[in-house]
Write a protein that holds these residues in place. Sequence first.
Motif, PDB file in Angstrom:
ATOM      1  N   THR A 225      16.394  -0.810   8.780  1.00  0.00           N
ATOM      2  CA  THR A 225      16.866  -2.502   9.104  1.00  0.00           C
ATOM      3  C   THR A 225      16.662  -2.935  10.209  1.00  0.00           C
ATOM      4  O   THR A 225      16.125  -2.009  11.263  1.00  0.00           O
ATOM      5  CB  THR A 225      18.094  -2.521   8.737  1.00  0.00           C
ATOM      6  N   HIS A 226      16.456  -4.133  10.384  1.00  0.00           N
ATOM      7  CA  HIS A 226      16.192  -4.753  11.701  1.00  0.00           C
ATOM      8  C   HIS A 226      17.485  -4.520  12.488  1.00  0.00           C
ATOM      9  O   HIS A 226      18.485  -4.490  11.875  1.00  0.00           O
ATOM     10  CB  HIS A 226      15.796  -6.382  11.510  1.00  0.00           C
ATOM     11  N   PHE A 227      17.440  -4.357  13.927  1.00  0.00           N
ATOM     12  CA  PHE A 227      18.625  -3.990  14.685  1.00  0.00           C
ATOM     13  C   PHE A 227      19.822  -5.122  14.634  1.00  0.00           C
ATOM     14  O   PHE A 227      20.925  -4.875  14.064  1.00  0.00           O
ATOM     15  CB  PHE A 227      18.139  -3.579  16.146  1.00  0.00           C
ATOM     16  N   GLU A 228      19.466  -6.398  15.076  1.00  0.00           N
ATOM     17  CA  GLU A 228      20.343  -7.341  15.435  1.00  0.00           C
ATOM     18  C   GLU A 228      20.926  -8.066  13.899  1.00  0.00           C
ATOM     19  O   GLU A 228      22.209  -8.124  13.927  1.00  0.00           O
ATOM     20  CB  GLU A 228      19.661  -8.649  16.142  1.00  0.00           C
ATOM     21  N   SER A 229      20.112  -8.001  12.986  1.00  0.00           N
ATOM     22  CA  SER A 229      20.558  -8.595  11.793  1.00  0.00           C
ATOM     23  C   SER A 229      20.778  -7.571  10.614  1.00  0.00           C
ATOM     24  O   SER A 229      21.881  -8.026   9.873  1.00  0.00           O
ATOM     25  CB  SER A 229      19.415  -9.403  11.138  1.00  0.00           C
ATOM     26  N   GLY A 230      20.573  -6.277  10.979  1.00  0.00           N
ATOM     27  CA  GLY A 230      20.953  -5.380   9.771  1.00  0.00           C
ATOM     28  C   GLY A 230      20.195  -5.785   8.314  1.00  0.00           C
ATOM     29  O   GLY A 230      20.424  -5.098   7.461  1.00  0.00           O
ATOM     30  N   ARG A 231      19.031  -6.454   8.536  1.00  0.00           N
ATOM     31  CA  ARG A 231      18.314  -6.733   7.461  1.00  0.00           C
ATOM     32  C   ARG A 231      16.961  -6.852   7.285  1.00  0.00           C
ATOM     33  O   ARG A 231      16.434  -6.211   8.490  1.00  0.00           O
ATOM     34  CB  ARG A 231      18.451  -8.453   7.099  1.00  0.00           C
TER      35      ARG A 231
ATOM     36  N   PRO B  84       0.738  -1.183   0.148  1.00  0.00           N
ATOM     37  CA  PRO B  84      -0.079  -0.206   0.071  1.00  0.00           C
ATOM     38  C   PRO B  84       0.874   1.133   0.087  1.00  0.00           C
ATOM     39  O   PRO B  84       1.682   1.323   0.817  1.00  0.00           O
ATOM     40  CB  PRO B  84      -0.710  -0.113   1.485  1.00  0.00           C
ATOM     41  N   ARG B  85       0.462   2.315  -0.847  1.00  0.00           N
ATOM     42  CA  ARG B  85       1.371   3.269  -1.014  1.00  0.00           C
ATOM     43  C   ARG B  85       1.514   4.081   0.343  1.00  0.00           C
ATOM     44  O   ARG B  85       2.643   4.500   0.653  1.00  0.00           O
ATOM     45  CB  ARG B  85       0.886   4.457  -2.213  1.00  0.00           C
ATOM     46  N   GLU B  86       0.518   4.193   1.093  1.00  0.00           N
ATOM     47  CA  GLU B  86       0.696   5.054   2.321  1.00  0.00           C
ATOM     48  C   GLU B  86       1.540   4.566   3.373  1.00  0.00           C
ATOM     49  O   GLU B  86       1.985   5.166   4.051  1.00  0.00           O
ATOM     50  CB  GLU B  86      -0.802   5.050   3.001  1.00  0.00           C
ATOM     51  N   ILE B  87       1.929   3.090   3.341  1.00  0.00           N
ATOM     52  CA  ILE B  87       2.813   2.454   4.238  1.00  0.00           C
ATOM     53  C   ILE B  87       4.361   3.328   4.176  1.00  0.00           C
ATOM     54  O   ILE B  87       5.210   3.608   4.931  1.00  0.00           O
ATOM     55  CB  ILE B  87       3.022   0.960   4.084  1.00  0.00           C
ATOM     56  N   ILE B  88       4.620   3.697   2.726  1.00  0.00           N
ATOM     57  CA  ILE B  88       5.743   4.306   2.118  1.00  0.00           C
ATOM     58  C   ILE B  88       5.640   5.845   2.539  1.00  0.00           C
ATOM     59  O   ILE B  88       6.716   6.561   2.882  1.00  0.00           O
ATOM     60  CB  ILE B  88       6.395   3.666   0.951  1.00  0.00           C
ATOM     61  N   GLU B  89       4.626   6.036   1.852  1.00  0.00           N
ATOM     62  CA  GLU B  89       4.522   7.641   1.802  1.00  0.00           C
ATOM     63  C   GLU B  89       4.256   8.404   3.014  1.00  0.00           C
ATOM     64  O   GLU B  89       4.578   9.282   3.174  1.00  0.00           O
ATOM     65  CB  GLU B  89       3.175   8.112   0.958  1.00  0.00           C
ATOM     66  N   ASN B  90       3.899   7.735   3.867  1.00  0.00           N
ATOM     67  CA  ASN B  90       3.354   8.294   5.439  1.00  0.00           C
ATOM     68  C   ASN B  90       4.744   8.257   6.281  1.00  0.00           C
ATOM     69  O   ASN B  90       4.661   8.768   7.471  1.00  0.00           O
ATOM     70  CB  ASN B  90       2.406   7.458   6.167  1.00  0.00           C
ATOM     71  N   ALA B  91       5.754   7.288   5.860  1.00  0.00           N
ATOM     72  CA  ALA B  91       6.876   7.259   6.597  1.00  0.00           C
ATOM     73  C   ALA B  91       7.784   8.697   6.604  1.00  0.00           C
ATOM     74  O   ALA B  91       7.976   9.310   5.654  1.00  0.00           O
ATOM     75  CB  ALA B  91       7.772   6.132   6.028  1.00  0.00           C
ATOM     76  N   LEU B  92       8.364   9.163   7.808  1.00  0.00           N
ATOM     77  CA  LEU B  92       9.141  10.085   7.737  1.00  0.00           C
ATOM     78  C   LEU B  92      10.518   9.839   7.083  1.00  0.00           C
ATOM     79  O   LEU B  92      10.951  10.682   6.253  1.00  0.00           O
ATOM     80  CB  LEU B  92       9.630  10.606   9.416  1.00  0.00           C
ATOM     81  N   GLU B  93      11.019   8.691   7.104  1.00  0.00           N
ATOM     82  CA  GLU B  93      12.469   8.457   6.455  1.00  0.00           C
ATOM     83  C   GLU B  93      12.089   6.893   5.845  1.00  0.00           C
ATOM     84  O   GLU B  93      11.450   5.959   6.586  1.00  0.00           O
ATOM     85  CB  GLU B  93      13.545   8.485   7.338  1.00  0.00           C
ATOM     86  N   VAL B  94      12.780   6.543   4.831  1.00  0.00           N
ATOM     87  CA  VAL B  94      12.952   5.029   4.236  1.00  0.00           C
ATOM     88  C   VAL B  94      14.277   4.842   3.948  1.00  0.00           C
ATOM     89  O   VAL B  94      14.642   5.250   3.093  1.00  0.00           O
ATOM     90  CB  VAL B  94      11.898   4.952   3.072  1.00  0.00           C
ATOM     91  N   LYS B  95      14.899   4.266   4.997  1.00  0.00           N
ATOM     92  CA  LYS B  95      16.390   4.045   4.808  1.00  0.00           C
ATOM     93  C   LYS B  95      16.555   2.591   4.193  1.00  0.00           C
ATOM     94  O   LYS B  95      17.708   1.993   4.642  1.00  0.00           O
ATOM     95  CB  LYS B  95      16.895   3.969   6.334  1.00  0.00           C
ATOM     96  N   ILE B  96      15.726   1.779   3.562  1.00  0.00           N
ATOM     97  CA  ILE B  96      15.952   0.518   3.043  1.00  0.00           C
ATOM     98  C   ILE B  96      15.070   0.404   1.560  1.00  0.00           C
ATOM     99  O   ILE B  96      14.454   1.481   1.340  1.00  0.00           O
ATOM    100  CB  ILE B  96      15.187  -0.545   3.826  1.00  0.00           C
ATOM    101  N   PRO B  97      15.830  -0.389   1.001  1.00  0.00           N
ATOM    102  CA  PRO B  97      15.281  -0.465  -0.871  1.00  0.00           C
ATOM    103  C   PRO B  97      13.793  -0.930  -0.282  1.00  0.00           C
ATOM    104  O   PRO B  97      13.140  -1.511   0.420  1.00  0.00           O
ATOM    105  CB  PRO B  97      16.348  -1.567  -1.325  1.00  0.00           C
ATOM    106  N   ILE B  98      12.959  -0.465  -1.503  1.00  0.00           N
ATOM    107  CA  ILE B  98      11.649  -0.760  -1.541  1.00  0.00           C
ATOM    108  C   ILE B  98      11.649  -2.384  -1.880  1.00  0.00           C
ATOM    109  O   ILE B  98      10.455  -3.033  -1.208  1.00  0.00           O
ATOM    110  CB  ILE B  98      11.047  -0.235  -2.827  1.00  0.00           C
ATOM    111  N   SER B  99      12.454  -3.210  -2.291  1.00  0.00           N
ATOM    112  CA  SER B  99      12.377  -4.428  -2.394  1.00  0.00           C
ATOM    113  C   SER B  99      12.181  -5.202  -1.005  1.00  0.00           C
ATOM    114  O   SER B  99      11.762  -6.216  -1.050  1.00  0.00           O
ATOM    115  CB  SER B  99      13.646  -5.056  -3.168  1.00  0.00           C
TER     116      SER B  99
END
Length: 404
Positions: free
Chosen positions: A307-313, A186-201
């Motif tokens: 990303t997830h803290f412990e794994s960085g993934r 859903p577009r709003e999950i990405i658009e409503n985020a302050l920052e997106v620090k990971i690839p869309i994939s």
Amino acid sequence: MSPCISIAASSLGVEQGNRLESQYLAPVLRKLDGALYEGVLTSGENARECLTRVVLVATGGTEDTIISLAKKTKLLYLLYIEEYNSLPAVIEAVGYLKNNGKDVSVAKLEGTQQIQELLEKLGRMEKTYEKIRVARLGLIGGISPWLVYSKVEPETLHKRFGAGLVEVALEELVKTYNSVSKVEVPREIIENALEVKIPISEIQKAYRLYLAIKQVIGKESLDGLTIKCFDIIKELDTTACLALSLLNTMGFPAACEGDVPLLVSMVLGEWSTGQPVFMANPAIISGDSVLFAHCTAPLISSYSLMTHFESGRGVGIMVKFPVGEKVTVYRVNPNLDTLRIFTGTILESPWSNRHCRTQVKVKLSQPRVILDRSFGNHYALVLGDHTEELFGVARLLGLNLETY
């Protein structure tokens, strides 16, 4: 079932009871179809059995009526007025009830809004009590190996609450994930985020897992779940953080790491308050505050995707909880016989890259209890002071209470 409400008056005080009905209850009952009004009672002899009951005490001479109503009620709330000897009658009746092991809540009658809010809370408490007795709680993939204390046998869960524990193999979830072919985030999950620090994939993979978990929920008719989430990373190269965030945001209790006691805590909180719950580790205990942190949280305010803290993934969620707001911090112990509740205030705190992504610093009374008398390594947090709802559900379920 629905909350019962009545007015207690002496045989000489029926007119005063009628005045209270006209002044306080008529406006409320027009708005609340669910409450069962029993009228002005001078005796509790013919009153019905109720799970919860509110009694407006109109006059003195009502002690026997109050006691009779209490015997027909699991959870009793008394509202008194400062005239017509209402308060003395309440004091006498409460003394008798508590001396005989009956818990009762007492407050001064303030107005129709107070009654309406109380009946709404009692309605949620009753629904929580009834729903958990037949709930199906999912355990996907088993319990994380580091949870050496936070475990519950299915028999204990069923005996204490009536709920069933439905164990789902991780392979079943993986199979379902692989069957999900079309993924549109859903577009709003990405658009409503302050920052997106990971690839869309990465967000697509995490959302695909959410869709797979939703299928498992439907197939198994689950009312809540907890998942052995670190195994997901190894199996699918993604995380369950986004999935659990979205589920809890919608009011579906979803816990991490196979922690069943914490799932039960989230169930009680989300159903009784109607608010989403944040599950977190106490990461720092210092002075009168605790930093709670985890990589998944309900989207109750502004957030970033990282990303997830412990794994960085995968996907981790960083939600900014509102500074200055009241918060209720609580947990059921692994024996499922005691509910511990703190109330506190969210403090300003710098974000650290040495902890899980969502970080909430809370000022608490006696935070060392978390360490010195451990109930396990996760706690549940819900915005606002919801001690009344949690107290009420705990009392209906026969739990012991610890409050701080």
